[in-house]
Design a protein around this motif. Structure first.
Motif, PDB file in Angstrom:
ATOM      1  N   LEU A  94       1.087   6.770  -1.740  1.00 40.55           N
ATOM      2  CA  LEU A  94       2.181   5.810  -1.940  1.00 40.55           C
ATOM      3  C   LEU A  94       2.343   5.463  -3.415  1.00 40.55           C
ATOM      4  N   CYS A  99       6.094   4.093  -3.897  1.00 39.32           N
ATOM      5  CA  CYS A  99       6.724   3.690  -2.648  1.00 39.32           C
ATOM      6  C   CYS A  99       6.226   2.314  -2.228  1.00 39.32           C
ATOM      7  N   ILE A 102       7.245   1.418   3.796  1.00 40.21           N
ATOM      8  CA  ILE A 102       7.066   2.593   4.639  1.00 40.21           C
ATOM      9  C   ILE A 102       7.411   2.282   6.093  1.00 40.21           C
TER      10      ILE A 102
END
Ligand code: SF4
Lengths: 452, 186
Positions: A94, A99, A102
């Motif tokens: 991640l 990111c 999720i």
């Protein structure tokens, strides 16, 4: 808290407990009908059990083959010895992808690893996308059943939390209305997520692929819209050949919900152009369980939930009473393997009626293993099992819980007990005696053979 | 020691005796493959329509955005697929070809070449799969023996519209994926 006190809590709301009991029994009955439609059902179970026994006996070989074939297909394979390492691997991916949000589809393994709180602490929004899992996530609860995560809730509860979180109409309890509200809400999440996490139902070394089964299509919505798919699997999820899926897909949904197959059975072999697939192979206590001769075949479990639906204790005490990620009969043999002290009351949360073993699609001898755990735990607690009567060894007296619940069961109507129990001439319950004695002759024979 | 090595060595340490891998026998299946397939599809809340019905459906105007990747029924209204699945959020109807169907459970096998984009059968509001009657087999074992080890990056058995029963076990169609599945048997 121990199972007895948790179970007592659950039973306080009698109406709800009764509904829970009836509903799961209904699912169990659907399973019976679905299995009876297949003349070769018993042969399929035998084959599934044999295939899993074979896999466990050369798991190292298959894991390496899986890694090699999957890598050749362009899948990035990772190894995690425990939950912490699993979570670190997810986090490192991640971070690399920058990111912060999720989507995740049903994965009991990530529950086991406590991935959600780990990621949330690091500022990642985790959205569980299975409807039942989203509901319990809104309520900050874990799933109470491995296939039916929100089975402990009534539509009134769900209407209330959706009103709060999704601004649905106050008091509207219509399941269609509520499901479609969740559909809309989750679509937005799917559209925005760069990384999607799924569990794995089966992994095939022969082809280097893995298979994910859902009814809602949430796993596929997540992974096909995201750039990166992270799949997390326990190392025991392997079946050797693609053709073996024919056996397991026939068994899984029929055992779980009585459907002839799950709606979406997705085979992931290599990433779509420009995308990535990561596969994390997680041990987290599984090799330890493999070492325990008496308990190793609990690793054959395909997480269908049938043993929970049929269990008179599970149905009447609810998933939370077990306090473990996997509840019910199978949870009660897996969890002591992870932490025998913490879960010492679980093997006693059973009447040893054997119904779990009867329905298990991979023929795990669940009730015998429950009995074995009782022996180990009683020994560890400094009790001598030698010379104890059968009843004592059965745990009826060693655990106030089994005694209490057995009592409750006996006072209640027997109609919800598995027919094999009620109508077994050897079964004392059917005769309304005060204590269950030996539930099954096969078990008695087995006990006599093994008690030395 | 890497985690890989430690996992593998703790398995090897056990010196387990290898248990035999069972052979997969042949299992009989239904005689009436097409009829059984239709019944199974109905049980899964899908339906069978004719090729004519499909043309009417596409021309009805009920589905503003239609994608067809079907080669079995050519010349259907369609458009060029975008690069990203997320650009298909407004897709109303997708029509694709299935490779084979299974009568015992109405599962239909699809691979990358049928889908165009992997997101198509999931993100679309409604799904139509075109399937040749001659490609219906009896059970999952026959299905896998036909599929063999054929390489497709992605393959999926779809058996009905998206559904859930997570609210008090009431069945609701249209959880995340397609709200309906129609199958055209040709
Ligand atoms: S132990 Fe058997 S019945 Fe229970 S969840 Fe696992 S596979 Fe299903």
């Amino acid at each position: 808290m121990s199972h007895p006190s948790q179970a007592a809590n659950f039973l306080k709301d009698e109406k709800r407990a009764h509904w829970h009991d009836e509903t799961l029994w209904f699912v169990r009955e659907k399973r019976d009908i679905a299995s009876k439609n297949i003349p070769e059902w018993e042969e399929l179970r035998k084959l599934a059990s044999g295939i899993k026994d074979h896999v466990l006996s050369k798991l190292d070989y298959y894991l390496e083959e899986l890694e090699q074939k999957a890598s050749a297909n362009g899948i990035k394979v990772h190894w995690a010895k425990d939950a912490e390492e699993h979570n670190e691997i997810v986090w490192s991916i991640l971070k690399e992808k920058k990111c912060k949000a999720i989507v995740k589809s049903k994965s009991i393994l990530t529950e086991e690893c406590h991935l959600n709180p780990y990621l949330e602490k690091r500022g990642v929004e985790v959205v569980d996308t299975d409807l039942g899992e989203r509901i319990v996530q809104f309520l900050k609860q874990p799933p109470s059943h491995i296939v039916l995560p929100a089975i402990h809730l009534k539509k009134g509860d769900i209407s209330e939390i959706f009103h709060e979180k999704l601004q649905t109409e106050k008091g509207n309890e219509d399941p269609v209305y509520l499901t479609h509200a969740a559909r809309k809400h989750l679509r937005d999440k799917f559209m925005a997520a760069k990384v999607a996490i799924t569990g794995v139902n089966f992994a095939i070394p022969e082809t280097g692929e893995f298979v994910v089964c859902t009814n809602e299509g949430n796993a596929d919505m997540g992974v096909h819209l995201a750039d990166v798919h992270i799949a997390c699997m326990g190392i025991e999820k392997i079946i050797p050949r693609r053709a073996d899926l024919g056996i397991f897909l026939r068994l899984l949904a029929r055992s779980a919900t009585g459907q002839s197959i799950t709606n979406y059975n997705s085979h992931f072999r290599s990433p779509a152009p420009g995308k990535e697939i990561h596969l994390i192979l997680v041990d987290n206590g599984r090799t330890k369980q493999l070492k325990r001769e008496k308990f190793k075949n609990s690793l054959k479990c395909i997480r269908c939930g049938a043993c929970m639906n049929t269990c008179p204790i599970y149905r009447r005490s609810g998933g939370y009473s077990y306090g473990s990620t996997v509840p019910g009969p199978i949870g009660s043999i897996l969890s002591p393997g992870i932490d025998v002290k913490k879960y010492s009351t679980l093997p006693f949360a059973s009447t040893l009626c054997g119904s779990c073993s009867d329905v298990c699609p991979v023929k795990i001898n669940i009730h015998e293993q429950l009995y074995e755990w009782r022996q180990e735990i009683t020994k560890a607690q400094g009790w001598s099992t030698k010379g104890l009567s059968m009843k004592m060894a059965n745990g009826i007296f060693t655990s106030p819980l089994a005694y209490k619940i057995s009592g409750k069961l006996l006072r209640a109507s027997l109609k919800n007990l598995p027919k094999s129990v009620i109508y077994n001439p050897l079964n004392a319950w059917g005769k309304n005696r005060d204590l269950p004695e030996v539930p099954k002759e096969s078990f008695k024979e087995w006990y006599l053979k093994n008690r030395s | 020691m890497s985690s890989k090595e430690s996992i593998l060595s703790s398995i090897r340490e056990l010196n387990q005796v290898e248990k035999p891998l069972p052979d997969l026998p042949h299992f009989e299946s239904a005689q009436d493959l097409v009829g059984t397939f239709q019944q199974s599809l109905q049980n899964n809340k899908g339906s069978v329509i004719s090729a004519l019905d499909l043309t009417d459906l596409v021309n009805s105007g009920a589905f503003p955005k239609v994608f067809s990747g079907s080669k079995l029924i050519p010349d259907l209204k369609t458009f060029e697929l975008p690069e990203r699945g997320t650009d298909l959020n407004d897709l109303d109807l997708a029509i694709i070809d299935g490779q084979l169907g299974v009568s015992e459970n109405a599962a239909i096998w699809l691979e990358d070449e049928n889908l165009g984009l992997r997101a198509v059968p999931f993100i679309t509001q409604h799904l139509v799969i075109v399937l040749e009657k001659s490609k219906i087999v009896g059970n999952m074992h026959e299905a896998y023996s036909l599929i063999g080890l054929h390489h497709s990056g992605f393959g999926v058995f779809i058996a009905g519209p998206s559904k859930t029963a997570d609210i008090e076990q009431s069945l609701v169609i249209g959880a995340h994926g397609a709200k309906s599945l129609r199958v055209v048997l040709v």
